[in-house]
Design a protein around this motif. Structure first.
Motif, mmCIF file in Angstrom:
data_model
loop_
_atom_site.group_PDB
_atom_site.id
_atom_site.type_symbol
_atom_site.label_atom_id
_atom_site.label_comp_id
_atom_site.label_asym_id
_atom_site.label_seq_id
_atom_site.Cartn_x
_atom_site.Cartn_y
_atom_site.Cartn_z
ATOM 1 N N ASP A 243 51.255 -6.357 -91.909
ATOM 2 C CA ASP A 243 52.115 -7.517 -92.142
ATOM 3 C C ASP A 243 53.030 -7.267 -93.338
ATOM 4 O OD1 ASP A 243 51.046 -9.256 -90.090
ATOM 5 O OD2 ASP A 243 49.259 -9.432 -91.328
ATOM 6 N N GLY A 244 54.335 -7.303 -93.100
ATOM 7 C CA GLY A 244 55.284 -7.103 -94.182
ATOM 8 C C GLY A 244 55.578 -5.656 -94.501
ATOM 9 N N VAL A 245 54.916 -4.724 -93.796
ATOM 10 C CA VAL A 245 55.167 -3.291 -93.986
ATOM 11 C C VAL A 245 55.592 -2.645 -92.671
ATOM 12 C CG1 VAL A 245 54.114 -1.059 -94.562
ATOM 13 C CG2 VAL A 245 53.651 -3.065 -95.979
ATOM 14 N N LEU A 246 54.853 -2.909 -91.612
ATOM 15 C CA LEU A 246 55.218 -2.400 -90.291
ATOM 16 C C LEU A 246 55.991 -3.433 -89.481
ATOM 17 C CD1 LEU A 246 51.905 -0.594 -89.251
ATOM 18 C CD2 LEU A 246 54.002 0.448 -90.142
ATOM 19 N N VAL A 247 55.622 -4.696 -89.634
ATOM 20 C CA VAL A 247 56.239 -5.781 -88.861
ATOM 21 C C VAL A 247 56.644 -6.915 -89.804
ATOM 22 C CG1 VAL A 247 54.966 -5.214 -86.763
ATOM 23 C CG2 VAL A 247 53.986 -6.846 -88.378
ATOM 24 N N ASN A 248 57.548 -7.777 -89.330
ATOM 25 C CA ASN A 248 58.112 -8.827 -90.186
ATOM 26 C C ASN A 248 57.291 -10.109 -90.190
ATOM 27 O OD1 ASN A 248 58.736 -9.679 -87.558
ATOM 28 N ND2 ASN A 248 60.666 -10.627 -88.175
ATOM 29 N N SER A 249 56.002 -10.003 -89.919
ATOM 30 C CA SER A 249 55.157 -11.190 -89.757
ATOM 31 C C SER A 249 54.888 -11.938 -91.052
ATOM 32 C CB SER A 249 53.819 -10.788 -89.125
ATOM 33 O OG SER A 249 53.269 -9.678 -89.799
ATOM 34 N N GLU A 250 54.950 -11.253 -92.195
ATOM 35 C CA GLU A 250 54.567 -11.925 -93.436
ATOM 36 C C GLU A 250 55.494 -13.083 -93.761
ATOM 37 O OE1 GLU A 250 51.637 -12.384 -94.899
ATOM 38 O OE2 GLU A 250 51.511 -10.251 -95.384
ATOM 39 N N VAL A 251 56.779 -12.920 -93.504
ATOM 40 C CA VAL A 251 57.714 -14.008 -93.793
ATOM 41 C C VAL A 251 57.410 -15.218 -92.912
ATOM 42 C CG1 VAL A 251 59.505 -13.193 -92.184
ATOM 43 C CG2 VAL A 251 60.144 -14.549 -94.186
ATOM 44 N N THR B 255 47.075 6.977 -103.993
ATOM 45 C CA THR B 255 48.405 6.650 -104.500
ATOM 46 C C THR B 255 48.966 5.487 -103.693
ATOM 47 O OG1 THR B 255 48.813 8.933 -105.165
ATOM 48 C CG2 THR B 255 50.744 7.531 -104.851
ATOM 49 N N ALA B 256 49.585 4.537 -104.368
ATOM 50 C CA ALA B 256 50.168 3.381 -103.687
ATOM 51 C C ALA B 256 51.680 3.373 -103.856
ATOM 52 C CB ALA B 256 49.586 2.081 -104.235
ATOM 53 N N ILE B 257 52.378 3.125 -102.759
ATOM 54 C CA ILE B 257 53.813 2.857 -102.782
ATOM 55 C C ILE B 257 53.993 1.374 -102.500
ATOM 56 C CG2 ILE B 257 56.032 3.251 -101.648
ATOM 57 C CD1 ILE B 257 55.124 6.061 -100.979
ATOM 58 N N GLY B 258 54.634 0.665 -103.411
ATOM 59 C CA GLY B 258 54.920 -0.741 -103.187
ATOM 60 C C GLY B 258 56.106 -0.890 -102.247
ATOM 61 N N PHE B 259 56.013 -1.851 -101.334
ATOM 62 C CA PHE B 259 57.057 -2.050 -100.327
ATOM 63 C C PHE B 259 57.561 -3.485 -100.409
ATOM 64 C CE2 PHE B 259 58.752 -2.861 -96.082
ATOM 65 C CZ PHE B 259 59.475 -1.704 -95.829
ATOM 66 N N VAL B 260 58.871 -3.651 -100.590
ATOM 67 C CA VAL B 260 59.446 -4.993 -100.719
ATOM 68 C C VAL B 260 60.517 -5.243 -99.657
ATOM 69 C CG1 VAL B 260 58.905 -5.231 -103.170
ATOM 70 C CG2 VAL B 260 61.079 -4.190 -102.490
ATOM 71 N N GLY B 261 60.416 -4.538 -98.527
ATOM 72 C CA GLY B 261 61.418 -4.665 -97.477
ATOM 73 C C GLY B 261 60.994 -5.509 -96.299
ATOM 74 N N GLU C 5 52.065 -0.490 -99.275
ATOM 75 C CA GLU C 5 51.567 -1.860 -99.395
ATOM 76 C C GLU C 5 52.628 -2.804 -99.940
ATOM 77 O OE1 GLU C 5 49.488 -4.170 -99.095
ATOM 78 O OE2 GLU C 5 47.668 -3.287 -98.293
ATOM 79 N N ASP C 6 52.605 -4.035 -99.436
ATOM 80 C CA ASP C 6 53.557 -5.048 -99.899
ATOM 81 C C ASP C 6 52.911 -6.105 -100.775
ATOM 82 O OD1 ASP C 6 52.073 -6.133 -97.717
ATOM 83 O OD2 ASP C 6 53.585 -7.706 -97.505
ATOM 84 N N SER C 7 51.611 -5.986 -101.044
ATOM 85 C CA SER C 7 50.920 -7.040 -101.784
ATOM 86 C C SER C 7 50.219 -6.499 -103.019
ATOM 87 C CB SER C 7 49.884 -7.735 -100.890
ATOM 88 O OG SER C 7 48.772 -6.888 -100.646
#
Length: 229
Positions: A20-28, A192-198, A177-179
């Motif tokens: 959610d919020g990384v692969l698909v736009n479901s988080e919004v 290692t974590a990459i933050g995702f805000v897209g 990860e977006d969270s």
């Protein structure tokens, strides 16, 4: 993209994606419906606080925290059917509006290593979202959810389980990860974590909160990650 960012992948054998919020736009979609329903119940949250506290949690932990807030701020018993009522509101929109985020397939193909999904969603809902967006084929059978472990994010259990299933040492995994909860889980797993805000739901302060939680870098698209390879 500078050399420092490319070094994220120097010792990387696997990519583990949140969904959610990384692969698909479901988080919004999730956040909008959740906040609307909670406001009807008398619980309101500042958007940034809501995203930081609740995004990435397994359903059981999410509901437990909401119940505690409800008891403190509203009083009485939190609705026992909250989860089912929420599903009735969210899933028609998921079925109608869900889309994959740009660049996932190109990133997976270019990476060429082992990949998995590690999501706090229940396994049936996770798989359904990946089926709807035609992403399941990129990751199956390595699609893992909070249902597979006792403790959800921010505990490391889910990511450690995913790493064990793809036979890669945790320190050689990179998590997208977006969270805040997800980044904390990745770091607790020694990944290692990459933050995702897209994902369409990020507020102006999310990138900094992801960095503060331990993300090595923060990106706004999968194309940016592709440039790091």
């Amino acid at each position: 993209m500078g050399l420092g960012f490319r070094m994220v992948f120097t010792d990387c054998d696997a990519l583990i994606f949140d969904s959610d919020g990384v692969l698909v736009n479901s988080e919004v979609i999730n956040i909008a419906v959740e906040q609307e329903y909670l406001a009807e119940l008398g619980l309101t949250y500042d958007y940034a606080t809501y995203v930081s506290r609740f995004v990435g949690l397994a359903n059981a932990d999410f509901h437990a925290q909401l119940a505690a807030d409800f008891n403190e701020h509203v009083g009485g018993e939190f609705p026992q059917d909250f989860g089912s009522q929420l599903d009735e509101r969210i899933w028609p929109r998921i079925e109608a509006e869900l889309k994959p985020l740009d660049g996932v397939e190109k990133l997976v193909a270019a990476f060429g290593g082992r990949v998995a999904v590690g999501s706090s969603a229940s396994i049936d809902k996770l798989v359904r979202k990946l089926e709807l967006t035609k992403l399941e084929r990129l990751f199956a059978p390595h699609i893992y959810s909070a249902d597979h472990v006792q403790r959800g994010k921010p505990a490391p259990d889910l990511f450690l389980y995913a790493a064990s299933q793809i036979d890669v040492q945790p320190e050689r995994c990179v998590v997208i990860e977006d969270s805040v909860n997800g980044v904390l889980a990745a770091r607790a797993a020694n990944m290692t974590a990459i933050g995702f805000v897209g994902g369409g739901h990020a507020d102006s302060g999310l990138a900094e909160r992801l960095k503060a939680s331990g993300a090595a870098t923060v990106v706004s698209s999968h194309a940016e990650i592709l440039e790091m390879l």
